[in-house]
Design an enzyme around this catalytic site. Structure first.
Site, mmCIF file in Angstrom:
data_model
loop_
_atom_site.group_PDB
_atom_site.id
_atom_site.type_symbol
_atom_site.label_atom_id
_atom_site.label_comp_id
_atom_site.label_asym_id
_atom_site.label_seq_id
_atom_site.Cartn_x
_atom_site.Cartn_y
_atom_site.Cartn_z
ATOM 1 N N CYS A 119 0.067 1.462 -6.924
ATOM 2 C CA CYS A 119 0.688 2.668 -6.369
ATOM 3 C C CYS A 119 1.413 3.463 -7.456
ATOM 4 O O CYS A 119 0.783 4.156 -8.239
ATOM 5 C CB CYS A 119 1.598 2.308 -5.207
ATOM 6 S SG CYS A 119 1.980 3.718 -4.131
ATOM 7 N N HIS A 227 -1.834 -1.107 -1.694
ATOM 8 C CA HIS A 227 -0.887 -2.204 -1.921
ATOM 9 C C HIS A 227 -1.549 -3.555 -1.637
ATOM 10 O O HIS A 227 -1.349 -4.144 -0.564
ATOM 11 C CB HIS A 227 0.355 -2.023 -1.042
ATOM 12 C CG HIS A 227 1.266 -0.953 -1.514
ATOM 13 N ND1 HIS A 227 2.366 -1.195 -2.308
ATOM 14 C CD2 HIS A 227 1.216 0.392 -1.335
ATOM 15 C CE1 HIS A 227 2.973 -0.055 -2.585
ATOM 16 N NE2 HIS A 227 2.299 0.922 -2.011
ATOM 17 N N GLU A 229 -0.699 -6.309 -2.803
ATOM 18 C CA GLU A 229 0.306 -7.387 -2.812
ATOM 19 C C GLU A 229 0.794 -7.733 -1.412
ATOM 20 O O GLU A 229 1.347 -8.821 -1.199
ATOM 21 C CB GLU A 229 1.492 -6.995 -3.705
ATOM 22 C CG GLU A 229 2.554 -6.131 -3.056
ATOM 23 C CD GLU A 229 2.161 -4.682 -2.822
ATOM 24 O OE1 GLU A 229 2.934 -3.936 -2.179
ATOM 25 O OE2 GLU A 229 1.085 -4.269 -3.292
#
Length: 268
Positions: A119, A227, A229
């Site tokens: 990001c 994202h 993660e």
């Protein structure tokens, strides 16, 4: 006699995770999101959070590292780095992070050290290499609104929103294969012009670049706008991306820090 123990924490690849500037009450702090640290560990590496540094500290910090992981953030890269004034003064900036991550990116790639950006990490990498950003993607004709809604529950904000189409012949194809990948979307800024030498790895349905690599760097490099993660341990694609980064960091450590690991290994 010493032996090599790659599974022990002291022998894990060390990954620098630049912190963000935060105000907690009346005091400034440096912080990194737990989800990013968990993602680095999921890739088989040891995260090392680095508070705001000086550009002159970059070489010393990289001497400790086997890779760099650029996190997302609520803050934007300051547009003066790509020749624009601030479009929306209500949005947060983090000039302390800009001051050292932009030169950090350039040095990491010059060395061929593994780099993974998420990001804001994608956006600052593009800017560090001479690219530009849309400050408000949602205001551009023909582009979607890629922002999440603050009023939605966090599981909805980070849930899959749109596909990205993996481009042929790149890092993403090697790691994930060709086809569409469903991703989340929580960004207001986005890539306007990809920096010279970068390779688009995935495109959103509206044509926005959602991932790129740096072919001129000799090491693993991948930056993504979504994202991965978020709950990465439950997402096969995210696990593959983090594992690929982790293996690149392990290879860097084996090539550059082998003697140090042997010196630190316990005696048997």
């Amino acid at each position: 006699m010493s032996t090599h123990h790659p599974s022990t924490p002291r022998n894990l690849p060390v990954v620098l995770v630049p912190a963000c500037s935060k105000m907690l009450g009346h005091h400034p702090f440096q912080a990194a999101g737990q989800k990013y640290l968990d993602a680095v560990r999921l890739g088989g590496c040891l995260p090392l959070v680095v508070p705001a540094a000086q550009p002159d500290d970059v070489n010393a910090l990289l001497s400790l590292a086997d890779g760099v992981f650029l996190t997302g953030s609520v803050s934007n890269t300051h547009p003066r780095h790509f020749g624009e004034d601030v479009h929306d003064t209500s949005l947060p900036l983090d000039e302390a992070r800009d001051a050292w991550t932009l030169p950090l990116v350039r040095e990491v790639l010059r060395r061929g050290m593994p780099l993974f950006g998420i990001c804001r990490g994608l956006q600052e990498t593009n800017v560090a290499l001479g690219g530009t950003l849309y400050q408000a993607v949602q205001e551009q004709p023909g582009l979607m609104d890629h922002r999440s809604r603050d009023e939605d529950p966090v599981d909805v904000q980070y849930g899959p929103v749109h596909p990205v189409h993996v481009q042929r012949g790149g890092v993403l194809e090697r790691v994930l294969g060709l086809g569409d990948l469903q991703v989340n979307s929580l960004h207001g800024q986005g890539i306007r012009r990809l920096a010279d030498g970068l390779r688009a790895e995935a495109l959103a349905p509206d044509g926005l670049v959602e991932a790129f690599s740096v072919p001129q760097s000799s090491g693993f490099s991948l930056c993504v706008q979504w994202h991965p993660e978020w709950r990465a341990d439950e997402n096969p694609a995210s696990r593959k991306l983090l594992t690929a980064f982790g293996r690149a960091c392990q290879a860097w450590r084996a090539a550059h820090h082998r003697n140090e690991d042997d010196d630190l290994a316990p005696e048997t």
